[in-house]
Motif scaffolding. Structure first.
Motif, PDB file in Angstrom:
ATOM      1  N   PRO A 221       0.842  -1.197   0.000  1.00 23.56           N
ATOM      2  CA  PRO A 221       0.000   0.000   0.000  1.00 23.56           C
ATOM      3  C   PRO A 221       0.873   1.242   0.000  1.00 23.56           C
ATOM      4  N   ARG A 222       0.385   2.324  -0.600  1.00 25.98           N
ATOM      5  CA  ARG A 222       1.230   3.506  -0.751  1.00 25.98           C
ATOM      6  C   ARG A 222       1.520   4.210   0.572  1.00 25.98           C
ATOM      7  N   ASN A 223       0.828   3.837   1.649  1.00 29.70           N
ATOM      8  CA  ASN A 223       1.171   4.424   2.950  1.00 29.70           C
ATOM      9  C   ASN A 223       2.346   3.715   3.609  1.00 29.70           C
ATOM     10  N   ALA A 224       2.855   2.633   2.989  1.00 27.99           N
ATOM     11  CA  ALA A 224       3.967   1.886   3.587  1.00 27.99           C
ATOM     12  C   ALA A 224       4.846   1.304   2.487  1.00 27.99           C
ATOM     13  N   TRP A 225       5.429   2.183   1.677  1.00 27.30           N
ATOM     14  CA  TRP A 225       6.295   1.749   0.583  1.00 27.30           C
ATOM     15  C   TRP A 225       7.717   1.504   1.084  1.00 27.30           C
ATOM     16  N   SER A 226       8.372   0.506   0.501  1.00 30.20           N
ATOM     17  CA  SER A 226       9.800   0.283   0.710  1.00 30.20           C
ATOM     18  C   SER A 226      10.550   0.788  -0.518  1.00 30.20           C
ATOM     19  N   PHE A 227      11.678   1.467  -0.285  1.00 26.26           N
ATOM     20  CA  PHE A 227      12.549   1.769  -1.427  1.00 26.26           C
ATOM     21  C   PHE A 227      13.496   0.616  -1.674  1.00 26.26           C
ATOM     22  N   GLU A 228      14.100   0.095  -0.604  1.00 23.35           N
ATOM     23  CA  GLU A 228      15.139  -0.909  -0.797  1.00 23.35           C
ATOM     24  C   GLU A 228      14.863  -2.148   0.039  1.00 23.35           C
ATOM     25  N   MET A 229      15.093  -3.290  -0.582  1.00 23.81           N
ATOM     26  CA  MET A 229      14.954  -4.581   0.090  1.00 23.81           C
ATOM     27  C   MET A 229      16.196  -5.400  -0.218  1.00 23.81           C
ATOM     28  N   ASP A 230      16.761  -6.039   0.786  1.00 25.78           N
ATOM     29  CA  ASP A 230      17.886  -6.937   0.529  1.00 25.78           C
ATOM     30  C   ASP A 230      17.479  -8.363   0.855  1.00 25.78           C
ATOM     31  N   LEU A 231      17.908  -9.271   0.010  1.00 26.17           N
ATOM     32  CA  LEU A 231      17.557 -10.683   0.128  1.00 26.17           C
ATOM     33  C   LEU A 231      18.829 -11.507   0.145  1.00 26.17           C
ATOM     34  N   ARG A 232      18.944 -12.368   1.164  1.00 23.98           N
ATOM     35  CA  ARG A 232      20.127 -13.230   1.246  1.00 23.98           C
ATOM     36  C   ARG A 232      19.760 -14.501   2.019  1.00 23.98           C
ATOM     37  N   PRO A 233      20.422 -15.611   1.718  1.00 26.42           N
ATOM     38  CA  PRO A 233      20.174 -16.831   2.493  1.00 26.42           C
ATOM     39  C   PRO A 233      20.657 -16.646   3.924  1.00 26.42           C
TER      40      PRO A 233
END
Length: 238
Positions: A221-233
């Motif tokens: 939802p636009r009230n809780a946007w993420s700019f950056e996400m990191d994914l790792r095992p």
């Protein structure tokens, strides 16, 4: 008219997984890559009840990108765009030729700019949409032998951050996904057999699980946007 998801860099592994994930939500996937077979991906999406179109295009070429985006828009308004072009090479700095450095920069940075700019204009006019860029560990830190790749990925992250700050207030969600670890595919299994054996299936990034994160970013939802996400095992040292 159905909405479309434009996947630029729809390779056989992560790009295809992202395409399949968005197709399952009812978007018409426009899957693009410079070369290679797209028919299997399109056929698989159709077999699963989705809609897809495969288009070959060079994301480094301005005219080609403009034509690609126009074609996707004729199918349906682009609701989500994923820029997933790679460019990972490793050379000592003394062996990094100008041709290699320029080519990697074109693949990572210039192509991201061209795709982002063309898609952003359409989304701005509608006041909605999601643009996602695939980053890497090299987006945050350089390392021995990765001057070209890190330079290109740093530039792509700067582009994404600038676009997010500019377009967010206009209703367009721009996000950057850092993939920090080995992705499960035949190439990495061949290059790093010892790591695959030592870490096991949960120690290597699964393309379908990565694709889920892209969908969740788009669905935020636009009230809780993420700019950056990191994914790792969980076993990845960082």
């Amino acid at each position: 008219m159905s909405q479309t998801a434009l996947i630029v860099g729809a390779g056989d592994n992560l790009g295809s997984a992202i395409a399949r994930r968005f197709a399952r939500e009812g978007l018409h996937v426009v899957a693009s890559r410079r070369s290679g077979d797209l028919s299997k991906l399109v056929a698989q999406i159709h077999a699963d009840g989705g809609a897809a179109t495969g288009l070959h295009s060079d994301a480094r070429d301005e005219d080609a990108v403009q034509q690609l985006v126009e074609t996707a828009e004729r199918i349906g308004p682009i609701a989500a765009c994923v820029f997933n072009v790679g460019g990972n090479v490793r050379f000592p700095i003394s062996e990094t030729t100008t041709r290699v450095y320029r080519k990697v920069w074109e693949m990572c940075a210039l192509a991201g700019f061209l795709v982002g700019r063309e898609v952003a204009g359409r989304m701005q006019a509608r006041g909605r949409g999601t643009i996602m860029f695939t980053g890497a560990s090299a987006s945050l830190r350089g390392n021995s032998g990765f001057s070209a790749f890190a330079g290109g990925k740093h530039a792509l992250r700067a582009l994404a951050q600038s676009m997010a700050r500019e377009l967010g207030p206009q209703g367009v969600h721009v996000a950057h996904v850092i993939i920090d670890g080995l992705i499960d595919n035949p190439d990495t299994k061949t290059l790093f057999p010892d790591l695959f054996e030592a870490r096991g299936p949960d120690g290597i990034l699964n393309p379908d699980d990565i694709a889920e994160a892209y969908w969740q970013l788009h669905a935020q939802p636009r009230n809780a946007w993420s700019f950056e996400m990191d994914l790792r095992p969980f076993k990845e040292p960082w």
